[in-house]
Motif scaffolding. Structure first.
Motif, mmCIF file in Angstrom:
data_model
loop_
_atom_site.group_PDB
_atom_site.id
_atom_site.type_symbol
_atom_site.label_atom_id
_atom_site.label_comp_id
_atom_site.label_asym_id
_atom_site.label_seq_id
_atom_site.Cartn_x
_atom_site.Cartn_y
_atom_site.Cartn_z
ATOM 1 N N GLY A 87 33.380 42.088 42.346
ATOM 2 C CA GLY A 87 32.330 41.236 41.818
ATOM 3 C C GLY A 87 32.921 40.080 41.043
ATOM 4 N N MET A 88 32.339 39.779 39.883
ATOM 5 C CA MET A 88 32.803 38.626 39.111
ATOM 6 C C MET A 88 34.208 38.861 38.570
ATOM 7 S SD MET A 88 31.042 36.640 35.929
ATOM 8 C CE MET A 88 31.766 35.095 35.376
ATOM 9 N N LEU A 89 35.112 37.910 38.860
ATOM 10 C CA LEU A 89 36.480 37.977 38.348
ATOM 11 C C LEU A 89 36.655 36.991 37.197
ATOM 12 C CD1 LEU A 89 38.408 38.435 41.711
ATOM 13 C CD2 LEU A 89 37.609 40.168 40.091
ATOM 14 N N GLY A 90 36.235 35.756 37.387
ATOM 15 C CA GLY A 90 36.057 34.870 36.235
ATOM 16 C C GLY A 90 37.182 33.927 35.889
ATOM 17 N N THR A 91 38.453 34.315 36.115
ATOM 18 C CA THR A 91 39.571 33.436 35.783
ATOM 19 C C THR A 91 40.665 33.572 36.838
ATOM 20 O OG1 THR A 91 40.903 35.026 34.500
ATOM 21 C CG2 THR A 91 39.145 33.863 33.312
ATOM 22 N N PRO A 92 41.501 32.540 36.994
ATOM 23 C CA PRO A 92 42.632 32.656 37.913
ATOM 24 C C PRO A 92 43.565 33.822 37.569
ATOM 25 C CG PRO A 92 42.245 30.354 37.388
ATOM 26 C CD PRO A 92 41.342 31.164 36.476
ATOM 27 N N ALA A 93 43.777 34.067 36.282
ATOM 28 C CA ALA A 93 44.657 35.167 35.895
ATOM 29 C C ALA A 93 44.091 36.509 36.335
ATOM 30 C CB ALA A 93 44.871 35.161 34.375
ATOM 31 N N ILE A 110 36.970 46.434 51.773
ATOM 32 C CA ILE A 110 36.852 45.639 50.556
ATOM 33 C C ILE A 110 35.623 44.756 50.719
ATOM 34 C CG2 ILE A 110 37.885 43.839 49.119
ATOM 35 C CD1 ILE A 110 40.634 44.888 49.975
ATOM 36 N N VAL A 111 34.653 44.915 49.823
ATOM 37 C CA VAL A 111 33.418 44.129 49.848
ATOM 38 C C VAL A 111 33.497 43.107 48.719
ATOM 39 C CG1 VAL A 111 30.905 44.173 49.662
ATOM 40 C CG2 VAL A 111 32.110 46.076 50.779
ATOM 41 N N VAL A 112 33.335 41.839 49.052
ATOM 42 C CA VAL A 112 33.454 40.777 48.050
ATOM 43 C C VAL A 112 32.107 40.105 47.841
ATOM 44 C CG1 VAL A 112 34.557 38.584 47.450
ATOM 45 C CG2 VAL A 112 35.881 40.374 48.629
ATOM 46 N N ASP A 113 31.606 40.189 46.617
ATOM 47 C CA ASP A 113 30.434 39.433 46.184
ATOM 48 C C ASP A 113 30.983 38.227 45.437
ATOM 49 O OD1 ASP A 113 27.958 38.546 45.417
ATOM 50 O OD2 ASP A 113 27.606 40.124 43.936
ATOM 51 N N PRO A 114 31.048 37.052 46.068
ATOM 52 C CA PRO A 114 31.844 35.943 45.529
ATOM 53 C C PRO A 114 31.149 35.185 44.404
ATOM 54 C CG PRO A 114 30.797 35.240 47.548
ATOM 55 C CD PRO A 114 30.408 36.700 47.348
ATOM 56 N N VAL A 115 31.131 35.778 43.222
ATOM 57 C CA VAL A 115 30.536 35.119 42.056
ATOM 58 C C VAL A 115 31.453 33.954 41.681
ATOM 59 C CG1 VAL A 115 29.741 35.405 39.691
ATOM 60 C CG2 VAL A 115 29.598 37.330 41.315
ATOM 61 N N LEU A 116 30.981 32.736 41.874
ATOM 62 C CA LEU A 116 31.868 31.584 41.771
ATOM 63 C C LEU A 116 31.928 30.986 40.381
ATOM 64 C CD1 LEU A 116 31.213 29.713 45.151
ATOM 65 C CD2 LEU A 116 33.076 31.257 44.536
ATOM 66 N N ILE A 117 30.782 30.606 39.838
ATOM 67 C CA ILE A 117 30.797 29.869 38.575
ATOM 68 C C ILE A 117 29.880 30.548 37.571
ATOM 69 C CG2 ILE A 117 30.210 27.698 37.444
ATOM 70 C CD1 ILE A 117 30.979 26.262 40.005
ATOM 71 N N CYS A 118 30.423 30.829 36.404
ATOM 72 C CA CYS A 118 29.625 31.327 35.284
ATOM 73 C C CYS A 118 29.365 30.157 34.344
ATOM 74 C CB CYS A 118 30.372 32.442 34.549
ATOM 75 S SG CYS A 118 29.578 33.005 33.044
ATOM 76 N N LYS A 119 28.129 30.015 33.857
ATOM 77 C CA LYS A 119 27.763 28.870 33.030
ATOM 78 C C LYS A 119 28.534 28.814 31.720
ATOM 79 C CE LYS A 119 23.134 28.641 35.025
ATOM 80 N NZ LYS A 119 21.686 28.814 34.786
ATOM 81 N N GLY A 120 29.180 29.895 31.333
ATOM 82 C CA GLY A 120 29.960 29.883 30.115
ATOM 83 C C GLY A 120 31.365 29.359 30.297
ATOM 84 N N GLN A 121 31.740 28.970 31.530
ATOM 85 C CA GLN A 121 33.075 28.476 31.804
ATOM 86 C C GLN A 121 33.111 26.953 31.797
ATOM 87 O OE1 GLN A 121 33.324 30.869 35.574
ATOM 88 N NE2 GLN A 121 35.440 31.038 34.908
ATOM 89 N N GLU A 122 34.286 26.411 31.476
ATOM 90 C CA GLU A 122 34.485 24.974 31.611
ATOM 91 C C GLU A 122 34.578 24.628 33.096
ATOM 92 O OE1 GLU A 122 34.465 22.710 29.240
ATOM 93 O OE2 GLU A 122 34.058 24.261 27.751
ATOM 94 N N VAL A 143 33.916 42.552 54.144
ATOM 95 C CA VAL A 143 32.608 41.898 54.115
ATOM 96 C C VAL A 143 32.546 40.992 52.891
ATOM 97 C CG1 VAL A 143 30.103 42.204 54.181
ATOM 98 C CG2 VAL A 143 31.596 44.024 55.022
ATOM 99 N N ILE A 144 32.009 39.791 53.060
ATOM 100 C CA ILE A 144 31.720 38.918 51.931
ATOM 101 C C ILE A 144 30.239 38.599 51.967
ATOM 102 C CG2 ILE A 144 32.407 36.882 53.264
ATOM 103 C CD1 ILE A 144 33.206 35.557 50.613
ATOM 104 N N THR A 145 29.594 38.542 50.793
ATOM 105 C CA THR A 145 28.134 38.459 50.724
ATOM 106 C C THR A 145 27.662 37.254 49.895
ATOM 107 O OG1 THR A 145 28.020 39.896 48.776
ATOM 108 C CG2 THR A 145 27.930 40.964 50.947
ATOM 109 N N PRO A 146 27.947 36.024 50.307
ATOM 110 C CA PRO A 146 27.548 34.868 49.501
ATOM 111 C C PRO A 146 26.048 34.586 49.543
ATOM 112 C CG PRO A 146 28.476 34.136 51.576
ATOM 113 C CD PRO A 146 28.671 35.629 51.520
ATOM 114 N N ASN A 147 25.505 34.139 48.407
ATOM 115 C CA ASN A 147 24.150 33.584 48.405
ATOM 116 C C ASN A 147 24.222 32.127 48.866
ATOM 117 O OD1 ASN A 147 24.963 32.026 46.166
ATOM 118 N ND2 ASN A 147 24.070 33.467 44.700
#
Length: 269
Positions: A87-93, A110-122, A143-147
């Motif tokens: 799910g959400m990973l959030g940073t390159p590290a 491996i199922v990837v829900d590609p959470v891309l941008i969180c509003k709390g990030q720059e 499988v990847i499941t993008p909205n």
């Protein structure tokens, strides 16, 4: 994919963020696993807590990469894990440490829900995260499941307005490496039905059901990907897992829970 011992307990693993209201993230993933009859194990990558004093904006706190690595080491040492949702990973590290950990063993799915941008990030950090997700995580995915937003971003498309656009997005995302791409039309795709397209690199399969209400429901995307993960852990084929996940998620939307936050949360009880 190999045979599965029918007597063995089914276990699903999730590596994702924690969302404090319980409406998304790891909390929804583990509830979904339990509802679908699998034992859930989870690693927390970040903590998201909405701020009710500031329009319910995101407060985003990443977990230290070493702590993430420690959690993964503990989970994979304690259990024979071979199916995981990302799910959400959030940073390159975080992406780097998760990709390294995934590479240390063989995964059936491996199922990837590609959470891309969180509003709390720059914005710059968010872009770096998106790029690293493309290069390090997507090629590993069954499988990847993008909205729609995630599909547009990953596919480099300005808009997705019809089913043929969903198919084109799926083709482009498949070129990044995942074996199956399940693009979710959801509430934002024009029309009376919620349409999802699954592409296996050759053929398209369409899943369609009437839309429910006019408002997005928090946690629906997490539930969908987690349900696919649970069904794959039980030995289902990918298309069958997607079919069950769509039905399960739709039922959760029907039972959505009203909250003080801007969106209702999916109901799994």
């Amino acid at each position: 994919m190999g045979d599965i011992d029918a007597a063995a307990p089914r276990i699903s693993y999730v590596i994702a963020g924690s969302e404090a209201t319980g409406g998304a993230g790891l909390q929804v993933d583990l509830r979904t696993f339990q509802q679908l009859g699998v034992y859930g194990v989870g690693t927390i990558t970040c903590i998201v807590s909405f701020d009710p004093k500031a329009g319910w904006g995101h407060r985003f706190v990443p977990v230290d990469p070493e702590v993430i690595a420690d959690q993964i080491e503990a989970a994979t040492s304690a259990h024979e894990l071979d199916v995981v949702k990302i799910g959400m990973l959030g940073t390159p590290a975080t992406i780097s440490v998760v990709a390294d950990a995934l590479a240390r063993q063989t995964w059936r799915h491996i199922v990837v829900d590609p959470v891309l941008i969180c509003k709390g990030q720059e914005p710059g950090a968010a872009l770096d995260t998106d790029n690293d997700l493309r290069s390090e995580i997507l090629p590993l995915a069954t499988v990847i499941t993008p909205n729609l937003f995630e599909a547009r971003t990953l596919a480099g498309m300005e808009s997705i307005e019809k089913v043929d656009d969903l198919k084109e997005a799926a083709r482009r995302i498949a070129a990044l490496g995942p074996r199956y791409v399940a693009v979710k039309g959801g509430m934002e795709l024009p029309g009376d039905d919620a349409v999802d397209i699954v592409y296996d690199g050759t053929d398209f399969t369409e899943f369609r059901a009437p839309k429910i209400g006019e408002q997005r429901v928090a946690g629906a995307g997490c539930t969908f990907a987690a349900a696919i993960t649970a069904e794959l852990a039980k030995g289902a084929e990918v298309l069958d897992a997607v079919r069950v996940a769509k039905e399960f998620t739709r039922a959760g939307i029907v039972r959505s829970i009203a909250t003080n936050a801007p969106q209702p949360s999916i109901g799994l009880a």
